[in-house]
Motif scaffolding. Structure first.
Motif, PDB file in Angstrom:
ATOM      1  N   CYS A 170     -35.701 -30.020  -3.644  1.00  0.00           N
ATOM      2  CA  CYS A 170     -36.475 -28.965  -2.989  1.00  0.00           C
ATOM      3  C   CYS A 170     -36.182 -28.998  -1.489  1.00  0.00           C
ATOM      4  N   PHE A 171     -35.277 -28.134  -1.046  1.00  0.00           N
ATOM      5  CA  PHE A 171     -34.905 -28.071   0.360  1.00  0.00           C
ATOM      6  C   PHE A 171     -35.820 -27.080   1.078  1.00  0.00           C
ATOM      7  N   SER A 172     -36.530 -27.551   2.090  1.00  0.00           N
ATOM      8  CA  SER A 172     -37.461 -26.702   2.849  1.00  0.00           C
ATOM      9  C   SER A 172     -38.311 -25.845   1.915  1.00  0.00           C
ATOM     10  N   PRO A 173     -38.973 -26.448   0.938  1.00  0.00           N
ATOM     11  CA  PRO A 173     -39.669 -25.640  -0.076  1.00  0.00           C
ATOM     12  C   PRO A 173     -40.866 -24.892   0.497  1.00  0.00           C
ATOM     13  N   ALA A 174     -41.030 -23.654   0.059  1.00  0.00           N
ATOM     14  CA  ALA A 174     -42.163 -22.823   0.491  1.00  0.00           C
ATOM     15  C   ALA A 174     -43.358 -23.121  -0.406  1.00  0.00           C
ATOM     16  N   LEU A 175     -43.936 -24.305  -0.236  1.00  0.00           N
ATOM     17  CA  LEU A 175     -45.033 -24.747  -1.087  1.00  0.00           C
ATOM     18  C   LEU A 175     -46.389 -24.276  -0.599  1.00  0.00           C
TER      19      LEU A 175
END
Length: 383
Positions: free
Chosen positions: A285-290
């Motif tokens: 998960c690269f720079s995930p928009a969580l």
């Protein structure tokens, strides 16, 4: 450098528009002038960029307003943020070529209220030279149920795949697959260079399947309810299709992505983590928009379920974040996730969290972090 100029004849209108806006934010008016040499005089022009207001790189969402001989778009943004964008006629094949530009993204980081004008000399995206190396090719795929838009898979096979007829390989499914291997297909800030890395002598051998996004990218990747058909299509149609065509290790199947694609990988881990034939054995998960909590936008991607669940799914998760641009906003979500993974605890999943505050939210940063992330996952997925 791109051509920047102030149109003083229209400056009074710009000042009226921004005068009512909050002084804590900067407002940018992006104005485009089509040169007569193009001879096209389009009816509709779109601005395409790296924020939801700019269509998240969808070339046919954000229509600019036609005012006299100009096409105008106004948005509010925080002073410390930057935006990246281009212009199209609704299709990447009809991308605006900026006067004195190099074909790359336009980047603006205004500190005050700003009006800029760009001149477009033609509406044609020159065919770039292929940058793919190794055994990279494309498949056209569709949804048997007809619920999803057709798209391409961008596939990389390891070196000597044909020669070694008995070897099986882990498979990594990456979202926004058009941006992984080849500049010809990239719709963002270049490609990740995954093929270049995997062709090196130090890389592990893995099959990579890049799944193109569609015009419904945000819905497919980030809407838990509306995105379910996409996740089911990936697990129940694409996974078996790839397994039947290539020598895959079905016990080493991974999903990865960046930004919204990172959120999708996160959800696949929750739904398919090491369960059944459609299992997922690890995620990147690269720079995930969580998680986002701003004045303009508030959302959480499956995070509450993760934080309340015990035990955690025993599926390795790599997640990372930068400190610039959009990553400054997304940092809160990754920090929340990290705090709820106990250190050195059997209750915690195997995970690795990387923070580089000098990195921005783009392919350049993800390309840099990808090799170490992949090798960590391949070394830890059997724990």
């Amino acid at each position: 450098m791109n051509k920047l100029c102030i149109n003083f004849g229209r400056l009074w209108l710009f000042m009226l528009m921004v005068g009512a806006m909050s002084c804590s934010k900067s407002t940018i008016t992006v104005e485009i002038q089509v040169e007569d040499t193009s001879g096209l005089k389009p009816d509709s022009v779109y601005i395409v960029g790296n924020t939801p207001e700019l269509g998240n790189w969808n070339p046919a969402i954000t229509l600019m307003e036609k005012v006299d001989d100009y096409y105008v778009f106004t948005l509010e943004m925080k002073k410390e943020e930057s935006i990246e964008f281009k212009f199209t006629l609704g299709d990447w094949a009809k991308e605006g070529m900026i006067e004195n530009g190099d074909g790359g993204n336009i980047v603006l980081s205004p500190k005050t209220d700003t009006s800029v004008v760009f001149s477009v000399k033609s509406w044609h995206r020159p065919e770039p030279t292929s940058t793919a190396v190794g055994n990279v090719f494309q498949w056209n795929v569709a949804d048997p149920k007809g619920e999803l838009a057709p798209r391409k898979l961008h596939i990389y096979l390891p070196k000597n795949y044909e020669r070694d007829s008995t070897a099986t390989y882990p498979v990594l499914y990456m979202m926004d697959g058009q941006n992984l291997f080849d500049e010809r297909f990239s719709t963002s800030m270049g490609e990740w260079g995954i093929d270049e890395y995997l062709e090196s002598d130090t890389a592990s051998k893995v099959i990579v399947v890049g799944v193109e996004n569609s015009v419904n990218r945000m819905e497919e990747y980030m809407d838990y309810v509306k995105g379910k058909p996409f996740r089911e299509w990936l697990a129940h149609f694409i996974f078996p299709k790839v397994d039947s065509a290539f020598r895959t290790d079905t016990n080493r199947r991974f999903v990865g992505g960046s930004s919204a694609g990172g959120a999708l990988a996160y959800m696949m881990r929750r739904e398919y983590g090491r369960s059944g034939r459609n299992r997922v054995d690890g995620v990147l998960c690269f720079s995930p928009a969580l998680y986002v909590n701003t004045e303009e936008d508030q959302y959480s991607i499956f995070l509450a379920d993760e934080l309340e669940s015990r035990p955690y799914p025993r599926v390795p998760i790599y997640f990372d974040i930068g400190g610039k641009g959009v990553d400054r906003i997304l940092l809160e979500g990754t920090e929340m996730l990290k705090k709820h993974y106990p250190e050195n605890s059997s209750a915690s999943p195997v995970y690795k969290y990387v923070v580089d505050l000098n990195d921005d939210h783009n392919e350049t940063a993800w390309r840099k972090r990808f090799p170490a992330a992949l090798e960590w996952l391949l070394a830890n997925d059997r724990n």
